[in-house]
Design an enzyme around this catalytic site. Structure first.
Site, PDB file in Angstrom:
ATOM      1  N   CYS A   1       0.868  -1.174   0.000  1.00 32.37           N
ATOM      2  CA  CYS A   1       0.000   0.000   0.000  1.00 32.37           C
ATOM      3  C   CYS A   1       0.903   1.221   0.000  1.00 32.37           C
ATOM      4  O   CYS A   1       1.512   1.557   1.013  1.00 32.37           O
ATOM      5  CB  CYS A   1      -0.923   0.003   1.217  1.00 32.37           C
ATOM      6  SG  CYS A   1      -2.050   1.408   1.198  1.00 32.37           S
TER       7      CYS A   1
ATOM      8  N   MET B   1       4.117   2.804   4.637  1.00 32.81           N
ATOM      9  CA  MET B   1       3.735   1.759   3.701  1.00 32.81           C
ATOM     10  C   MET B   1       3.493   0.449   4.452  1.00 32.81           C
ATOM     11  O   MET B   1       4.216   0.134   5.390  1.00 32.81           O
ATOM     12  CB  MET B   1       4.884   1.590   2.696  1.00 32.81           C
ATOM     13  CG  MET B   1       4.570   0.785   1.487  1.00 32.81           C
ATOM     14  SD  MET B   1       6.011   0.682   0.371  1.00 32.81           S
ATOM     15  CE  MET B   1       6.209   2.391  -0.136  1.00 32.81           C
ATOM     16  N   CYS B   2       2.483  -0.301   4.028  1.00 38.18           N
ATOM     17  CA  CYS B   2       2.238  -1.604   4.633  1.00 38.18           C
ATOM     18  C   CYS B   2       2.201  -2.662   3.541  1.00 38.18           C
ATOM     19  O   CYS B   2       2.137  -2.350   2.353  1.00 38.18           O
ATOM     20  CB  CYS B   2       0.956  -1.612   5.451  1.00 38.18           C
ATOM     21  SG  CYS B   2      -0.567  -1.619   4.491  1.00 38.18           S
ATOM     22  N   THR B   3       2.257  -3.909   3.970  1.00 36.02           N
ATOM     23  CA  THR B   3       2.173  -5.038   3.057  1.00 36.02           C
ATOM     24  C   THR B   3       0.800  -5.663   3.201  1.00 36.02           C
ATOM     25  O   THR B   3       0.326  -5.892   4.311  1.00 36.02           O
ATOM     26  CB  THR B   3       3.253  -6.084   3.398  1.00 36.02           C
ATOM     27  OG1 THR B   3       4.527  -5.453   3.371  1.00 36.02           O
ATOM     28  CG2 THR B   3       3.240  -7.225   2.406  1.00 36.02           C
TER      29      THR B   3
ATOM     30  N   THR C   1      -0.244  -5.991   7.022  1.00 39.46           N
ATOM     31  CA  THR C   1       0.741  -5.896   8.098  1.00 39.46           C
ATOM     32  C   THR C   1       1.409  -4.539   8.009  1.00 39.46           C
ATOM     33  O   THR C   1       1.887  -4.143   6.948  1.00 39.46           O
ATOM     34  CB  THR C   1       1.781  -7.025   7.976  1.00 39.46           C
ATOM     35  OG1 THR C   1       1.097  -8.278   8.000  1.00 39.46           O
ATOM     36  CG2 THR C   1       2.784  -6.969   9.116  1.00 39.46           C
TER      37      THR C   1
END
Length: 185
Positions: free
Chosen positions: A40, A59-61, A77
């Protein structure tokens, strides 16, 4: 309740529903093609939560997997303080491919989620209308298969966010973990 207030609330709800109907969905959406890992990299929202926490976001995964009944399991996450937190959601398919619904028992909100635009192997633009009993908000996400996206994808993310009524102050390109959001903190 006062008739004028009821009328105003009715018009506001009608406007929100009309705006929601104007959000397009990816033509010929292929659900199996969105499976896998995404980053993201962009987030836009007019929710009070976003305005309060924007400077903390990175930023996330997100991993999208099929559920046994044909829906999507979405697991995100992201860093929170000194640890990583994972939030799982079940996106329920609707009659329209590329459109999903999700109900958050934690927040008491209903989410109308639409994959607006994707080429499946590089990026995905997702728009969500979030409704609570007392308020509604709009969120736009830019997902990428890599941590870097082209200027054209960033521009399309900003353009879509503005088309859905979000302002420059409500649009963020998320820094990678450990970096700070431009102009913040």
């Amino acid at each position: 309740m006062h008739p004028t207030l009821l009328g105003i609330l009715g018009l506001a709800l009608l406007g929100a529903l009309h705006a929601q109907d104007n959000i397009p969905v990816q033509p010929d959406f292929q659900q199996n093609e969105v499976l896998g890992r995404w980053y993201c990299v962009g987030l836009a929202s007019n929710s009070p939560w976003f305005k309060e926490k924007r400077h903390l976001l990175t930023m996330c995964t997100t991993t999208i997997s099929p559920s046994t009944d044909g829906n999507l399991e979405v697991s995100s996450t992201y860093p929170k303080g000194d640890e990583c937190v994972t939030r799982k959601s079940l996106y329920m398919r609707t009659e329209q491919p590329g459109r999903f619904s999700y109900t958050s028992s934690h927040w008491g909100s209903k989410h109308d989620i639409r994959v607006v635009d994707t080429n499946y192997n590089e990026y995905a633009l997702v728009a969500t209308q979030i409704n609570k009993s007392t308020s509604s908000s709009t969120m736009v996400l830019l997902y990428s298969r890599t941590k870097k996206v082209s200027p054209e994808r960033l521009e399309r993310f900003t353009q879509l966010s503005k088309e859905l009524g979000l302002t420059d102050e409500e649009i963020s390109i998320l820094p990678e973990t450990g970096e700070k959001l431009e102009g913040q903190g």
